[in-house]
Scaffold this motif. Structure first.
Motif, PDB file in Angstrom:
ATOM      1  N   UNK A   1       0.171  -1.525   0.047  1.00 37.89           N
ATOM      2  CA  UNK A   1       0.498  -0.097  -0.410  1.00 37.89           C
ATOM      3  C   UNK A   1       0.555   1.223   0.062  1.00 37.89           C
ATOM      4  N   UNK A   2       1.979   1.319   0.206  1.00 40.50           N
ATOM      5  CA  UNK A   2       3.284   2.187   0.510  1.00 40.50           C
ATOM      6  C   UNK A   2       3.780   2.845  -0.088  1.00 40.50           C
ATOM      7  N   UNK A   3       3.908   1.388  -0.919  1.00 35.34           N
ATOM      8  CA  UNK A   3       4.904   1.713  -2.325  1.00 35.34           C
ATOM      9  C   UNK A   3       6.588   1.709  -1.576  1.00 35.34           C
ATOM     10  N   UNK A   4       7.192   1.426  -2.465  1.00 32.69           N
ATOM     11  CA  UNK A   4       9.038   1.567  -2.366  1.00 32.69           C
ATOM     12  C   UNK A   4       9.254   2.344  -2.632  1.00 32.69           C
ATOM     13  N   UNK A   5      10.665   3.193  -1.908  1.00 34.28           N
ATOM     14  CA  UNK A   5      11.100   3.927  -2.023  1.00 34.28           C
ATOM     15  C   UNK A   5      12.106   3.477  -3.625  1.00 34.28           C
ATOM     16  N   UNK A   6      12.176   5.105  -4.501  1.00 37.59           N
ATOM     17  CA  UNK A   6      12.843   3.889  -5.858  1.00 37.59           C
ATOM     18  C   UNK A   6      13.626   3.615  -5.821  1.00 37.59           C
ATOM     19  N   UNK A   7      14.753   4.456  -4.646  1.00 36.00           N
ATOM     20  CA  UNK A   7      16.228   3.752  -4.595  1.00 36.00           C
ATOM     21  C   UNK A   7      16.535   1.979  -3.766  1.00 36.00           C
ATOM     22  N   UNK A   8      15.647   1.650  -3.599  1.00 39.15           N
ATOM     23  CA  UNK A   8      15.339   0.938  -2.872  1.00 39.15           C
ATOM     24  C   UNK A   8      15.074  -0.444  -4.285  1.00 39.15           C
TER      25      UNK A   8
END
Length: 389
Positions: free
Chosen positions: A220-227
């Motif tokens: 739901x919250x999403x993932x940081x692009x860098x991760x």
């Protein structure tokens, strides 16, 4: 995206308070205490629209292109083309604000969309977030208020031929690059759950259910692009909500950019854990509550988030993961890639596992691999990657 010196109320009409979009006379400000309509200043004379920040929606339809708004003449940079959007309300998330504005301006239905990624330009005291969504149910956009001369689906290759709002024109190359990317995250449930000595062996199904619930919350919250190893390669050159146009490089020193992504998540379960129902579309009530939800919110993050999907291994879980990787990645592999290359730049498959043999097998197909600790760290620090903005 409303950015006039005298902002508009969100309703159509041609009265003195609701001028024609062809008029160059701005409307009177009408709002409520929760409305973010209004300018904020940075102390140097530059003004930015949205007391609580602003957000715009980039809706992508694979067949028709992206939805653009021909801005009313009285608006900021009137007569140019940009994204529907505007000021966020008090306590409203960026996703909620972008969807509400797009619905009010162009009749965009939230239930027809799936989140792809967000891109945020943060100046510290003000931010602008572009919310990028895929259209999963086609719909016809309409002019729903006086802020648009026209709303139109524009093929991606034709976007740059239009007279664009300077902020959107500057951001478009990076946004287009994002539209060409996709990521599939395949999680080896048995291996990840088994990496924490918390007594999971006493209740394999229960432990997997708990893990799947946490993973659904992260979905739901999403993932940081860098991760996810995603970089845009360029940054916006101006703020879409600024009273001014593009800025010189020296003026960008205080800007901070961030991006959040919603990959397709496949949780592979085996053995006793095959009974888990979290992420099963037949049991939607098992999904966690939206952490950004509030009473009366016009759009909830979970309405748009990519669903967590369960893949049940009939026998060998490792082989199921290999087959899943091959199904998602092999048709897209470039002939120029050698074995072990991490997929194509535009389509990536990430496998979460610590199994060395499985890692070797999926890497040979072109997938990248992350260890269980990578995922646990993301699960245990949700504040670091919230997309609500």
């Amino acid at each position: 995206m409303t950015e006039s010196a005298n902002p508009t109320p969100h309703s159509a009409g041609n009265s003195a308070d609701h001028p024609s979009p062809h008029s160059f006379v701005p409307p009177a400000l009408v709002g409520n205490r929760d409305s973010g309509d209004g300018w904020v200043e940075d102390g140097t004379g530059r003004r930015f629209w949205g007391r609580f920040g602003a957000a715009g929606l980039l809706a992508h339809d694979a067949e028709r292109g992206i939805l653009l708004q021909h801005r009313a003449n009285w608006s900021h940079f009137g007569g140019t083309w940009g994204l529907p959007g505007g000021a966020r309300h008090h306590d409203e998330t960026s996703v909620q604000g972008a969807i509400r504005e797009a619905h009010e301006e162009a009749g965009v239905p939230s239930e027809a969309l799936t989140l792809r990624f967000t891109s945020t330009l943060d100046l510290g005291f003000w931010s602008y977030t572009t919310v990028v969504v895929d259209v999963v149910t086609p719909f016809d956009a309409v002019i729903a208020d006086a802020e648009s001369i026209e709303v139109r689906w524009v093929p991606i290759d034709e976007v740059s031929t239009l007279p664009l709002h300077p902020g959107f024109e500057s951001a478009w190359p990076a946004l287009r690059t994002g539209l060409e990317r996709s990521t599939v995250l395949i999680v080896d449930a048995a291996n990840v759950v088994g990496s924490k000595p918390d007594g999971w062996w006493n209740d394999r199904l229960g432990a997997t259910e708990r893990f799947a619930t946490e993973l659904a919350g992260l979905a739901l919250q999403g993932f940081p692009a860098e991760a996810l190893g995603i970089t845009h390669g360029s940054e916006p050159g101006s703020e879409p909500g600024s009273e001014h146009g593009t800025k010189s490089g020296s003026e960008r020193g205080s800007e901070r950019g961030s991006s959040t992504w919603w990959p397709s998540i496949l949780l592979v379960v085996e053995g006793q854990a095959r009974g888990t129902v979290v992420g099963d579309p037949l049991h939607p009530g098992q999904a966690p509550a939206d952490p950004d939800a509030r009473p009366g919110a016009p759009a909830k993050a979970h309405d748009l988030a990519t669903a967590l999907s369960i893949v049940r291994a009939e026998a060998d879980g490792d082989q199921t993961i290999v087959d899943t990787v091959e199904r998602h990645l092999s048709p897209r592999l470039s002939p120029r890639l050698s074995p072990g290359s991490p997929g194509t730049p535009s389509h990536r498959v990430l496998v979460v596992t610590a199994d060395r043999e499985l890692r070797s097998r999926v890497e040979s197909l072109g997938a990248a691999v992350r260890g269980p600790n990578w995922l646990w760290q993301l699960l245990e620090s949700p504040a670091g990657h919230s997309t609500s903005g």
